[in-house]
Design an enzyme around this catalytic site. Structure first.
Site, short mmCIF file in Angstrom:
data_model
loop_
_atom_site.label_atom_id
_atom_site.label_comp_id
_atom_site.label_asym_id
_atom_site.label_seq_id
_atom_site.Cartn_x
_atom_site.Cartn_y
_atom_site.Cartn_z
CG ASN A 9 -1.73 1.21 1.60
OD1 ASN A 9 -1.51 2.06 0.43
ND2 ASN A 9 -2.19 1.36 2.60
CE LYS A 11 -0.11 3.26 4.84
NZ LYS A 11 0.03 3.49 6.21
CG HIS A 94 -5.76 2.32 5.02
ND1 HIS A 94 -5.26 3.14 5.97
CD2 HIS A 94 -4.83 1.26 4.99
CE1 HIS A 94 -4.10 2.86 6.19
NE2 HIS A 94 -3.78 1.62 5.82
CD GLU A 96 -2.63 5.82 6.51
OE1 GLU A 96 -2.83 5.66 5.29
OE2 GLU A 96 -1.72 5.32 7.24
CD GLU A 162 -3.73 -2.22 7.36
OE1 GLU A 162 -2.37 -2.45 6.69
OE2 GLU A 162 -4.42 -1.31 7.22
N GLY A 168 2.39 2.17 10.80
CA GLY A 168 3.37 3.51 10.30
C GLY A 168 3.96 3.89 11.63
CB SER A 208 4.98 -1.58 11.94
OG SER A 208 4.81 -0.42 12.21
N GLY A 230 4.93 1.19 4.85
CA GLY A 230 6.38 1.70 4.48
C GLY A 230 7.34 0.82 4.00
P1 PGA Z 1 2.83 0.34 7.54
O1 PGA Z 1 1.48 0.50 7.03
O2 PGA Z 1 3.29 -0.86 6.99
O3 PGA Z 1 3.38 1.77 7.41
O4 PGA Z 1 2.49 0.10 9.07
C1 PGA Z 1 0.54 -0.44 6.98
C2 PGA Z 1 -0.79 0.13 6.04
O5 PGA Z 1 -1.27 1.06 6.62
O6 PGA Z 1 -1.41 -0.70 5.39
#
Ligand code: PGA
Length: 252
Positions: A9, A11, A94, A96, A162, A168, A208, A230
């Protein structure tokens, strides 16, 4: 038998130039045939990604979709617009989107339904906040977030667990915490669909996930892959996670 799915992803990262460089690099690593791989660039990079991925087994996802096929919805994109560009998948709900853009369980479900009607496969995101976990409401939240998923088709449906506190932040759910949540979610999917169908639905872990913890998380029986933010932005780390999934797929 569920195949591992490793989905990146991106983003709001990578315009057209960076998308080309990443995909050329990823194709050069020749990802394992035992693992399904999906990348999810921003909307503006989808046509470039689709062109470069033609003929490869790597799938292409968008990061959002509207619940109507067309209409007066400034700034939104419909499922058909995405399939026309070559996307086969979409990420829906998601955290976010929920935190910054007012997404609710209801709008997420509506988007997922419209996506399926347009022929897209859906990665449907759920997960509790830190406050919800600390007040022992994780299962209650996961239950309400999966409530109503039975109105969707089980075919092409993937659920991503998640935990919001792990996205993140560098703070990962332990493999046992992930397994516990995934097993609980599978129980919810059994009630929404049937035991047989729930067995076939992949549940990804996200938050993460990185090369250093991929193997231990993916070794858990109900963890069927990852949704990676990330660590998906760098070809080396993304392909290291794909390799970890291939090792788990081989039962090692
Ligand atoms: P992250 O994000 O691996 O940076 O924690 C995961 C996601 O938001 O799908």
């Amino acid at each position: 038998m569920r195949r591992f799915l490793i989905a990146g992803n991106w983003k709001m990262h990578k315009g057209v130039g960076e998308t080309s460089a990443f995909i050329e690099g990823l194709l050069a690593t020749d990802p394992s045939p035992a693992v399904d791989v999906v990348v999810s660039p921003p909307f503006t990079s989808l046509p470039t990604a689709a062109m470069l991925l033609t003929g490869s087994k790597i799938g292409l996802a968008a990061q959002n979709v509207h619940w109507e096929a067309s209409g007066a919805f400034t700034g939104e994109i419909s499922g058909e617009m995405l399939t026309e560009l070559g996307a086969e998948w979409v990420i829906v709900g998601h955290s976010e989107r929920r935190t910054f853009f007012g997404e609710t369980d209801r709008t997420a479900r509506d988007r997922a339904r419209a996506a399926q009607q347009a022929g897209l496969k859906v990665i449907y995101c759920i997960g509790e906040t830190l406050e919800e976990r600390e007040s022992d409401r994780t299962f209650q939240v996961l239950e309400s977030q999966t409530d109503g998923l039975g109105g969707l088709s089980h075919a092409g449906l993937v659920v991503a667990y998640e935990p919001v506190w792990a996205i993140g932040t560098g703070r990962t759910a332990s493999p046992d915490q992930a397994q516990e949540a995934h097993a609980f979610v599978r129980g919810c999917l059994e009630r929404a669909f049937s035991a047989v169908r729930a067995e076939g639905i992949r549940i990804l872990y996200g938050g993460s996930l990185k090369p250093g913890n991929a193997h231990e998380l993916l070794s858990k029986p109900d963890v069927d892959g990852g949704l990676i933010g990330g660590a998906s932005l760098d070809v080396e780390s993304f392909s290291a996670i794909i390799r970890a999934a291939a090792v788990c797929a081989a039962g090692e």
